[in-house]
Enzyme design. Structure first.
Site, PDB file in Angstrom:
ATOM      1  N   CYS A 297       0.840  -1.205   0.000  1.00  0.00           N
ATOM      2  CA  CYS A 297       0.000   0.000   0.000  1.00  0.00           C
ATOM      3  C   CYS A 297       0.873   1.254   0.000  1.00  0.00           C
ATOM      4  O   CYS A 297       1.777   1.380   0.813  1.00  0.00           O
ATOM      5  CB  CYS A 297      -0.904  -0.007   1.233  1.00  0.00           C
ATOM      6  SG  CYS A 297      -1.700   1.576   1.537  1.00  0.00           S
TER       7      CYS A 297
ATOM      8  N   CYS B 244       0.422   3.175   3.579  1.00  0.00           N
ATOM      9  CA  CYS B 244       0.772   2.586   4.869  1.00  0.00           C
ATOM     10  C   CYS B 244       2.103   3.165   5.382  1.00  0.00           C
ATOM     11  O   CYS B 244       2.962   3.557   4.592  1.00  0.00           O
ATOM     12  CB  CYS B 244       0.879   1.065   4.745  1.00  0.00           C
ATOM     13  SG  CYS B 244      -0.695   0.208   4.972  1.00  0.00           S
TER      14      CYS B 244
ATOM     15  N   HIS C 211      -4.371   0.186   7.852  1.00  0.00           N
ATOM     16  CA  HIS C 211      -4.834   0.015   6.486  1.00  0.00           C
ATOM     17  C   HIS C 211      -6.286  -0.455   6.420  1.00  0.00           C
ATOM     18  O   HIS C 211      -6.995  -0.211   5.444  1.00  0.00           O
ATOM     19  CB  HIS C 211      -3.918  -1.006   5.794  1.00  0.00           C
ATOM     20  CG  HIS C 211      -4.211  -1.214   4.343  1.00  0.00           C
ATOM     21  ND1 HIS C 211      -3.795  -0.325   3.375  1.00  0.00           N
ATOM     22  CD2 HIS C 211      -4.899  -2.199   3.696  1.00  0.00           C
ATOM     23  CE1 HIS C 211      -4.198  -0.772   2.189  1.00  0.00           C
ATOM     24  NE2 HIS C 211      -4.878  -1.889   2.359  1.00  0.00           N
TER      25      HIS C 211
ATOM     26  N   ASN D 216     -12.711  10.814  -0.943  1.00  0.00           N
ATOM     27  CA  ASN D 216     -13.379   9.850  -1.815  1.00  0.00           C
ATOM     28  C   ASN D 216     -13.278   8.509  -1.133  1.00  0.00           C
ATOM     29  O   ASN D 216     -12.180   8.072  -0.818  1.00  0.00           O
ATOM     30  CB  ASN D 216     -12.667   9.721  -3.161  1.00  0.00           C
ATOM     31  CG  ASN D 216     -12.834  10.947  -4.023  1.00  0.00           C
ATOM     32  OD1 ASN D 216     -13.886  11.570  -4.030  1.00  0.00           O
ATOM     33  ND2 ASN D 216     -11.793  11.294  -4.747  1.00  0.00           N
TER      34      ASN D 216
ATOM     35  N   SER E 269      -8.690   5.401  -5.127  1.00  0.00           N
ATOM     36  CA  SER E 269      -7.664   4.534  -5.691  1.00  0.00           C
ATOM     37  C   SER E 269      -7.123   3.530  -4.687  1.00  0.00           C
ATOM     38  O   SER E 269      -6.414   2.607  -5.064  1.00  0.00           O
ATOM     39  CB  SER E 269      -6.527   5.408  -6.225  1.00  0.00           C
ATOM     40  OG  SER E 269      -6.066   6.272  -5.195  1.00  0.00           O
TER      41      SER E 269
ATOM     42  N   HIS F 141      -6.918   2.279   1.918  1.00  0.00           N
ATOM     43  CA  HIS F 141      -6.334   2.865   3.123  1.00  0.00           C
ATOM     44  C   HIS F 141      -7.064   4.188   3.412  1.00  0.00           C
ATOM     45  O   HIS F 141      -7.207   5.021   2.521  1.00  0.00           O
ATOM     46  CB  HIS F 141      -4.832   3.117   2.910  1.00  0.00           C
ATOM     47  CG  HIS F 141      -4.110   3.406   4.174  1.00  0.00           C
ATOM     48  ND1 HIS F 141      -3.164   2.568   4.707  1.00  0.00           N
ATOM     49  CD2 HIS F 141      -4.235   4.435   5.037  1.00  0.00           C
ATOM     50  CE1 HIS F 141      -2.723   3.080   5.838  1.00  0.00           C
ATOM     51  NE2 HIS F 141      -3.366   4.211   6.063  1.00  0.00           N
TER      52      HIS F 141
ATOM     53  N   HIS G 148      -8.102   7.667   3.737  1.00  0.00           N
ATOM     54  CA  HIS G 148      -7.395   8.907   3.405  1.00  0.00           C
ATOM     55  C   HIS G 148      -8.326   9.924   2.769  1.00  0.00           C
ATOM     56  O   HIS G 148      -9.408   9.593   2.296  1.00  0.00           O
ATOM     57  CB  HIS G 148      -6.230   8.616   2.448  1.00  0.00           C
ATOM     58  CG  HIS G 148      -6.686   8.177   1.083  1.00  0.00           C
ATOM     59  ND1 HIS G 148      -7.129   6.906   0.816  1.00  0.00           N
ATOM     60  CD2 HIS G 148      -6.787   8.859  -0.087  1.00  0.00           C
ATOM     61  CE1 HIS G 148      -7.468   6.813  -0.463  1.00  0.00           C
ATOM     62  NE2 HIS G 148      -7.283   7.983  -1.036  1.00  0.00           N
TER      63      HIS G 148
ATOM     64  N   GLN H  81      -8.117  14.154   0.788  1.00  0.00           N
ATOM     65  CA  GLN H  81      -7.248  15.024   0.009  1.00  0.00           C
ATOM     66  C   GLN H  81      -7.549  16.486   0.309  1.00  0.00           C
ATOM     67  O   GLN H  81      -8.618  16.820   0.811  1.00  0.00           O
ATOM     68  CB  GLN H  81      -7.467  14.788  -1.486  1.00  0.00           C
ATOM     69  CG  GLN H  81      -7.121  13.403  -1.976  1.00  0.00           C
ATOM     70  CD  GLN H  81      -7.070  13.365  -3.501  1.00  0.00           C
ATOM     71  OE1 GLN H  81      -6.449  14.220  -4.133  1.00  0.00           O
ATOM     72  NE2 GLN H  81      -7.733  12.391  -4.093  1.00  0.00           N
TER      73      GLN H  81
HETATM   74  P1  H2U Z   1      -8.109   9.129  -4.055  1.00  0.00           P
HETATM   75  O1  H2U Z   1      -8.511   9.917  -2.863  1.00  0.00           O
HETATM   76  O2  H2U Z   1      -9.040   9.402  -5.216  1.00  0.00           O
HETATM   77  O3  H2U Z   1      -7.956   7.690  -3.757  1.00  0.00           O
HETATM   78  O4  H2U Z   1      -6.685   9.657  -4.529  1.00  0.00           O
HETATM   79  C1  H2U Z   1      -5.496   9.418  -3.808  1.00  0.00           C
HETATM   80  C2  H2U Z   1      -4.444  10.419  -4.273  1.00  0.00           C
HETATM   81  O5  H2U Z   1      -3.157   9.938  -3.885  1.00  0.00           O
HETATM   82  C3  H2U Z   1      -4.395  10.640  -5.761  1.00  0.00           C
HETATM   83  O6  H2U Z   1      -4.680  12.006  -6.010  1.00  0.00           O
HETATM   84  C4  H2U Z   1      -2.208  10.349  -4.838  1.00  0.00           C
HETATM   85  C5  H2U Z   1      -2.960  10.312  -6.152  1.00  0.00           C
HETATM   86  O7  H2U Z   1      -2.426  11.266  -7.031  1.00  0.00           O
HETATM   87  N1  H2U Z   1      -1.052   9.463  -4.773  1.00  0.00           N
HETATM   88  C6  H2U Z   1       0.177   9.980  -4.427  1.00  0.00           C
HETATM   89  O8  H2U Z   1       0.316  11.181  -4.207  1.00  0.00           O
HETATM   90  N2  H2U Z   1       1.253   9.133  -4.295  1.00  0.00           N
HETATM   91  C7  H2U Z   1       1.193   7.795  -4.544  1.00  0.00           C
HETATM   92  O9  H2U Z   1       2.169   7.108  -4.369  1.00  0.00           O
HETATM   93  C8  H2U Z   1      -0.041   7.205  -5.072  1.00  0.00           C
HETATM   94  C9  H2U Z   1      -1.262   8.076  -5.061  1.00  0.00           C
HETATM   95 ZN    ZN Z   2      -2.337   0.989   3.756  1.00  0.00          ZN
END
Ligand code: H2U
Ligand code: ZN
Length: 348
Positions: free
Chosen positions: A52, A55, A115, A155, A163, A166, A168, A170
């Site tokens: 992940c 994590c 996670h 989201n 994506s 875990h 999270h 933004q």
């Molecule tokens: P979601 O909230 O839609 O899952 O998006 C997660 C964000 O995490 C996404 O904008 C970022 C992606 O660009 N990301 C990173 O900054 N580093 C990573 O290693 C993978 C995902």
């Molecule tokens: Zn995780």
């Protein structure tokens, strides 16, 4: 013909917060469904996933390492949609072709080192730490002179385009005030100028009297299905006091916000006994150094599920081309949510 009533007859409802309308078709709620069924999410998850990218201690997609964090963790998005060093500029070709450059900062917030947890399964004291982090981020991003708006959002669930499971959220902070907050800014300003009170303060007072769409309240916040909801189980958490932004919350109120966030999402998970997907986000005063007394802190929840863990509402056809539309009324949704337990189904 019987006289018009909101629970039986097609009608449109006004959203005073953004000035738009939604078509409500309560008589249609019983139509059969033979369309797409979403796959149910995998429910068993590990506390730590070595693959992940969120994590603790793991390497992210861009090659950077996560701290070995114990509570929560914030980092600059490795694939930021907005960048701080984009040159100022605009493009115009007659009056029909217009573009403007925009500058911003995008961050990712991990809510927990675990996670396998989500907000409804976290302790309120740990969610409170997420609220504290939101406050810190809002405050520090506001200090950047080129930032005028800070959008905090989450989201949740693959069907909302999330994506990674875990837990999270933004933050996208930027120079230009984006579309939805800009509409709410205008509507709230007009109302405040006319009445000298915040639109959502008056709205919440009235909802508390009507008691038709209230989900619950604590000392500082009310959770409700707004009269003008579009998504089947759309909800809002609104501060009872007229507070313009997160920095106006005292410590008890931050705790109450965390409690409301947990309580609503527990209801959501209990609805179809599944980790309930949604997009949620905070609307609050822009950070553009103007008088924003008309703003009232609130959080929107837009979940896509409609009939079951696998049948979602599609915003297609009429919605795309004409106007948002819903079948079950906001009152029916509030009723359904109110009949659900306050204890998470996994802890029963
Ligand atoms: P979601 O909230 O839609 O899952 O998006 C997660 C964000 O995490 C996404 O904008 C970022 C992606 O660009 N990301 C990173 O900054 N580093 C990573 O290693 C993978 C995902
Ligand atoms: Zn995780």
């Amino acid at each position: 013909m019987h006289s018009f009533n909101l629970s039986d007859h097609p009608h449109r409802r006004y959203n005073p917060l953004n000035g738009e309308w939604v078509l409500v078709s309560p008589h249609r709620a019983k139509r059969p469904w033979q369309g797409q069924v979403e796959k149910q999410q995998e429910e068993t998850r590990v506390e730590y996933d070595p693959k992940c990218y969120l994590c603790p201690g793991n390497e992210r997609a861009g090659g950077k390492m996560n701290a070995n964090y114990k509570e929560n963790f914030v980092f600059t998005n490795d694939f930021s949609a907005l960048l701080s060093d984009t040159p100022e500029g605009s493009y115009e070709h007659g009056e029909l072709f217009r573009a403007q450059s925009d500058q911003g900062i995008c961050k990712v917030i991990c809510f927990s080192p675990r996670h396998d947890l989500t907000i409804p399964e976290m302790e309120v004291t740990d969610i409170k730490k997420v609220v504290d982090l939101w406050v810190d981020e809002y405050q520090s991003l506001a200090k950047e002179t080129f930032i005028n708006h800070v959008q905090i959002f989450e989201n949740k669930g693959a069907i909302m385009g999330c994506s990674n499971p875990h837990p999270h959220g933004q933050i996208w902070a930027q120079k230009i005030i984006p579309g939805e907050p800009a509409k709410e800014d205008k509507q709230q300003k007009n109302y405040f100028d006319k009445h000298g009170r915040s639109l959502l303060f008056d709205y919440v007072q009235e909802e508390l009297k009507l008691k038709e769409r209230i989900l619950f309240e604590n000392n500082s916040f009310v959770a409700l299905v707004p009269f003008w909801a579009i998504w089947p189980y759309e909800a809002m958490i609104v501060s009872k006091r007229h507070i313009t932004d997160l920095t106006g919350l005292n410590n008890d109120e931050k705790m109450d916000f965390a409690e409301a966030y947990q309580r609503l999402t527990i209801k959501y998970d209990n609805l179809f006994e599944v980790s309930f997907p949604y997009s949620a986000g905070i609307h609050q005063s822009p950070v553009n150094n103007q008088n924003n007394d008309h703003w009232h802190l609130h959080m929107h929840f837009y979940p896509p599920l409609l009939r079951s863990a696998t049948v979602k509402k599609f915003m297609v056809g009429y919605e795309m081309l004409a106007n948002p539309q819903r079948d079950i009324t906001a009152e029916t949704s509030a009723n359904i949510l109110n009949n659900l337990a306050d204890v998470h189904y996994k802890h029963r």
